[in-house]
Design an enzyme around this catalytic site. Structure first.
Site, PDB file in Angstrom:
ATOM      1  N   MET A 228      24.273   9.186   2.060  1.00  0.00           N
ATOM      2  CA  MET A 228      24.058  10.468   2.735  1.00  0.00           C
ATOM      3  C   MET A 228      24.344  10.337   4.229  1.00  0.00           C
ATOM      4  O   MET A 228      24.886  11.249   4.853  1.00  0.00           O
ATOM      5  CB  MET A 228      22.633  10.957   2.476  1.00  0.00           C
ATOM      6  CG  MET A 228      22.393  12.387   2.915  1.00  0.00           C
ATOM      7  SD  MET A 228      23.585  13.550   2.216  1.00  0.00           S
ATOM      8  CE  MET A 228      22.698  14.149   0.790  1.00  0.00           C
TER       9      MET A 228
ATOM     10  N   LYS B 101     -17.385  -1.037   6.030  1.00  0.00           N
ATOM     11  CA  LYS B 101     -17.712  -2.042   5.015  1.00  0.00           C
ATOM     12  C   LYS B 101     -19.215  -2.130   4.727  1.00  0.00           C
ATOM     13  O   LYS B 101     -19.630  -2.220   3.572  1.00  0.00           O
ATOM     14  CB  LYS B 101     -17.194  -3.409   5.468  1.00  0.00           C
ATOM     15  CG  LYS B 101     -17.472  -4.514   4.459  1.00  0.00           C
ATOM     16  CD  LYS B 101     -16.820  -5.831   4.859  1.00  0.00           C
ATOM     17  CE  LYS B 101     -17.091  -6.892   3.783  1.00  0.00           C
ATOM     18  NZ  LYS B 101     -16.469  -8.176   4.108  1.00  0.00           N
TER      19      LYS B 101
ATOM     20  N   PHE C 145     -11.402  -7.545  14.143  1.00  0.00           N
ATOM     21  CA  PHE C 145     -10.336  -7.968  13.232  1.00  0.00           C
ATOM     22  C   PHE C 145     -10.029  -6.877  12.200  1.00  0.00           C
ATOM     23  O   PHE C 145     -10.927  -6.357  11.556  1.00  0.00           O
ATOM     24  CB  PHE C 145     -10.757  -9.264  12.523  1.00  0.00           C
ATOM     25  CG  PHE C 145      -9.727  -9.746  11.539  1.00  0.00           C
ATOM     26  CD1 PHE C 145      -8.454 -10.098  11.961  1.00  0.00           C
ATOM     27  CD2 PHE C 145     -10.020  -9.823  10.184  1.00  0.00           C
ATOM     28  CE1 PHE C 145      -7.491 -10.524  11.052  1.00  0.00           C
ATOM     29  CE2 PHE C 145      -9.065 -10.256   9.271  1.00  0.00           C
ATOM     30  CZ  PHE C 145      -7.796 -10.603   9.707  1.00  0.00           C
ATOM     31  N   GLN C 146      -8.765  -6.558  12.058  1.00  0.00           N
ATOM     32  CA  GLN C 146      -8.279  -5.538  11.126  1.00  0.00           C
ATOM     33  C   GLN C 146      -8.923  -4.182  11.331  1.00  0.00           C
ATOM     34  O   GLN C 146      -9.213  -3.470  10.373  1.00  0.00           O
ATOM     35  CB  GLN C 146      -8.428  -6.018   9.679  1.00  0.00           C
ATOM     36  CG  GLN C 146      -7.535  -7.219   9.411  1.00  0.00           C
ATOM     37  CD  GLN C 146      -7.347  -7.522   7.939  1.00  0.00           C
ATOM     38  OE1 GLN C 146      -8.251  -7.320   7.134  1.00  0.00           O
ATOM     39  NE2 GLN C 146      -6.161  -8.005   7.578  1.00  0.00           N
TER      40      GLN C 146
ATOM     41  N   GLU D 234       0.811  -1.225   0.000  1.00  0.00           N
ATOM     42  CA  GLU D 234       0.000   0.000   0.000  1.00  0.00           C
ATOM     43  C   GLU D 234       0.842   1.272   0.000  1.00  0.00           C
ATOM     44  O   GLU D 234       0.417   2.307  -0.511  1.00  0.00           O
ATOM     45  CB  GLU D 234      -0.972   0.008   1.181  1.00  0.00           C
ATOM     46  CG  GLU D 234      -2.106  -1.004   1.062  1.00  0.00           C
ATOM     47  CD  GLU D 234      -1.749  -2.391   1.594  1.00  0.00           C
ATOM     48  OE1 GLU D 234      -0.550  -2.634   1.898  1.00  0.00           O
ATOM     49  OE2 GLU D 234      -2.663  -3.229   1.717  1.00  0.00           O
TER      50      GLU D 234
END
Ligand SMILES: Cc1ncc(C[n+]2csc(CCOP(=O)(O)OP(=O)(O)O)c2C)c(N)n1
Ligand SMILES: [Mg+2]
Lengths: 159, 582
Positions: free
Chosen positions: B487, B165, B115-116, B53
């Site tokens: 760097m 959802k 969940f999630q 993502e």
């Protein structure tokens, strides 16, 4: 320097957390914060006290204005304003306590043999003075709303 | 189509169509299944399946930066949403318009540690311009309309729409209608600058003897390059760009004095420090520019144009602040300057230009390093960028990661057009370059897109090579391989007595050629200076293939000039032993 800001914001879930989050995120401090819906139920009005110099207050004001939920911000302390706070204290109920509360301009909102709850309204320094009249043994608990402010001129904070 | 009965998921897709979205970057999951089903059943919006993502947000961000249109992302709840945070923070710091549509657990499960479940509104709050938690399916069109409006107007920025959802379930239908207008009472960005301030600014511009125009990402985001170019030429003023502003003014033009700041050119930093007037446009006096605010350009009067009032006098006190969009305010300045009552005396700037050209002669960058064999035999990173510049005739879209290679790219690739240089300047996100290039290539299918990266950064989103195969993206990845977190190493060399704490890999680097090939692309390894130009040619001849050039360079090279911390803009390291102070 102490500053009092008045903020009008959308009365929406999440709006307050954005305002509070902004302060911690940018390292500004909040001395007190009080918020409630206004007579227009789509709006909330918030009074916050913060500490900062002119530059910091300008940044705070601009950053607050940048929040999409914030409709208007004014720095009340930039001109004349009135402030007041509500304080409720819990005291041990002795024989002269009621008299003392009345002398100090408070009113009793609960009472039984051992305990008294008294309510006071006034400026923060007046509230501090009230508190100093009792010692720790008799003063059991204190709760204060923090400052509520209103400009004392014809201008109003509306949309 | 406007009045049919639709589900929340379909309403979302129709709303995106109304916003003229043609591409969405994303990754599906449990909470977003309804949305992905609605996506499947329409054709107007295409979806690009990334491999992480973070990559989705960077790709959408790259798309947005290259086109000016908002980038759109779908992520699922919980880990999908949290994986998007780095991308959001990157977009937030560079003020780019992206809209993340995150799915949330079902409404009745919110707050139960289901969940999630992650509080996406809470987690993303400090790194978004605004966010919405949708409460009812019927709200979806209005929220999308508002979100796109907020993301793309004023100072652009990322917006999150979190949708539980159940709101996108196909079993509930309602009449779809998309709002025509949007009015947010608390959000009214200012476009036009105050006319009195414009007049004051013009007078100050004409009075100055040592002026400089300092422009930033706001000019690119605000599509104001044309106006900037016209103003600079009208006045014959020197112009410098920030890292985010490169390309706003043609990089090969003689009035351009190069990038300024931490690794800016000597002449740009000296001109800023010694100026008597700075016109800042769409730039924000970032600490990578000013070095020490207390010592910043003390003789200069400052005019600052910015669409975000909060940027004005935030770090540096400004004499003439102007709130408004770069495009409109610059047009207003030009219009005012073109009035007959003013006389532009270009000759009066001659001593100033002589001074600037002297600085450039003294310590300017050498843009022809690639013509000479490197002294130690190892390819110099600067030569890689110069070789790429020549090969692409300066006309490629260049994305980059973060580190020395990024600075070399900014210094040595001259950008003549806006939206060609795409990098994470504000957040400095390693891993940005490859996914961003995906977004750019999808936005400009026929164009040459190269990603200048380092062997450290590229490994942070390397999985997106797989996405490139799926969509046939012929990116050119220029891996400037200095076998170190260059760097970091540079700072350790300069400030920590060369103690290279965790900035090298002890021989553990992957075989990038085999790696690239396993992803189905072409890999090329370059180790000798003599092969550099030839390999570069070969690489760009493969127009329909992704080519990963793994170019081994001198690991000891540093980026110069470099501002010395705690000092002013004129205090620079010019090479390992030469500094401008003491
Ligand atoms: C995600 C992330 N982690 C850490 C850093 C700190 N950092 C800045 S530059 C750099 C080294 C990058 O190495 P490489 O990609 O090989 O580029 P080089 O400097 O060697 O050209 C690091 C670790 C960062 N910018 N981003
Ligand atoms: Mg490296």
């Amino acid at each position: 320097m102490k500053r009092v800001l008045a903020v009008l914001m959308e009365n929406q879930a999440g709006a307050l957390s954005r305002v509070v989050g902004l302060f911690s995120q940018r390292g500004y401090n909040i001395e007190s914060l009080i918020v409630a819906p206004t007579e227009d139920p789509t709006l909330s009005r918030l009074t916050m006290t913060t500490i900062g110099d002119e530059k910091v207050i300008q940044q705070i004001t601009k950053q607050l204005n940048k929040l999409i939920d914030v409709v208007k911000v004014i720095d009340l302390s930039a001109s004349d304003y009135s402030e007041s706070e509500l304080m409720i204290i819990k005291l041990s109920n002795h024989k002269d306590t009621i008299k003392k509360i009345e002398e100090l301009g408070g009113s009793i909102i609960y009472q039984d043999e051992t305990i008294l709850n008294a309510e006071f309204i006034g400026t923060s320094s007046a509230m501090d003075k009230v508190l100093s009249t009792w010692d720790d043994k008799n003063l059991l608990e204190v709760v204060r709303t923090g400052i509520l402010g209103l400009s004392s001129n014809a201008k109003t904070l509306t949309i | 189509m406007n009045k049919q009965e639709v589900s929340g998921g379909e309403a979302l897709m129709l709303s995106l169509q109304e916003e003229a979205v043609d591409l969405v970057f994303g990754y599906p999951g449990g909470a977003s299944l309804h949305i992905y089903d609605a996506l499947f059943q329409q054709q107007a919006v295409q979806h690009v399946l990334v491999r992480h993502e973070q990559g989705a947000v960077h790709a959408a961000d790259g798309y947005a930066r290259a086109t000016g249109k908002p980038g759109v992302i779908f992520v699922t709840s919980g880990p999908g949403a949290t994986n998007a945070i780095t991308g959001l923070a990157t977009a937030f710091m560079d003020s780019t318009p992206v809209v993340v549509i995150s799915s949330q657990v079902k409404s009745h499960l919110i707050g139960t540690d289901s969940f999630q479940e992650t509080d996406m509104i809470g987690v993303s709050r400090p790194v978004v311009k605004h966010s919405y938690l949708v409460k009812k399916p019927e709200e979806i069109p209005k929220v999308v309309k508002e979100a796109f409006h907020v993301a793309t107007t004023g100072r652009p920025g990322p917006v999150v729409i979190d949708i539980p959802k159940d709101l996108t379930d196909a079993s509930y239908n309602f009449k779809f209608s998309y709002p025509k207008e949007i009015d947010i009472r608390s959000y009214k960005p200012v476009d036009e600058g105050h006319s009195g301030q414009i007049k004051k600014a013009v007078k100050a511009l004409l009075r100055s003897k040592r002026p400089i125009i300092y422009s930033g990402g706001g000019v690119i985001q605000g599509n104001a390059s044309e106006e900037l170019t016209k103003l600079v030429r009208l006045l014959n003023f020197p112009v410098t760009n920030t890292l985010m502003g490169l390309g706003a003014y043609p990089g090969t033009d003689p009035l351009f004095v190069g990038m300024l700041g931490m690794h800016g050119t000597y002449e740009a930093n000296m001109a800023m420090h010694n100026s008597d007037l700075i016109l800042a446009v769409g730039a924000r006096f970032d600490d990578r520019i000013t070095n020490s605010p207390d010592l910043f350009a003390l003789d200069a009067k400052k005019i600052h144009i910015d669409v975000d009032p909060a940027s004005l006098s935030k770090i540096i006190a400004v004499d003439i602040p102007i709130v408004g969009s770069a495009k409109t305010c610059l047009s207003q300045l030009i219009e005012e300057l073109e009035k007959e009552k003013y006389e532009i005396d270009k000759d009066s700037l001659e001593p100033w230009w002589d001074q600037i050209n002297n600085w450039k002669k003294e310590h300017g960058l050498d843009h022809n390093l690639v013509d000479k064999a490197p002294p130690k035999g190892k390819i110099l990173p600067q030569q890689v960028v110069q070789s790429l510049y020549r090969e692409t005739k300066g006309d490629a879209f260049i994305t980059s990661d973060v580190g020395q290679h990024q600075m070399f790219a900014a210094q040595y690739y001259h950008f003549d057009k806006p939206r060609r240089w795409i990098n994470s300047g504000g957040l400095g996100t390693m891993g940005f370059g490859l996914p961003a290039a995906i977004g750019v290539q999808l936005a400009h299918p026929g164009s040459v897109v190269a990603c200048i990266t380092g062997e450290g950064s590229i490994q942070m989103c390397i999985q997106e090579l797989s996405t490139c195969l799926q969509y046939g993206l012929p990116l050119k990845i220029i891996n400037i391989n200095n076998q170190s977190l260059g760097m970091v190493k540079q700072w350790q060399d300069m400030q920590y007595g060369g103690r290279l704490s965790e900035s090298t890999y002890q021989g553990s680097l992957p075989d990038f050629i085999a790696l690239t090939e396993s992803f189905g692309h072409v890999g090329m390894k370059v180790e000798k200076y003599e092969d550099l130009q030839k390999s570069m040619e070969e690489c760009f001849k493969m127009t329909d293939k992704l080519v990963f050039m793994d170019i081994y360079v001198d690991p000891d090279e540093h980026v110069y000039p470099m501002l010395e911390a705690g000092k002013s803009m004129q205090d620079m390291w010019l090479d390992k032993d030469k500094k401008t102070w003491e």
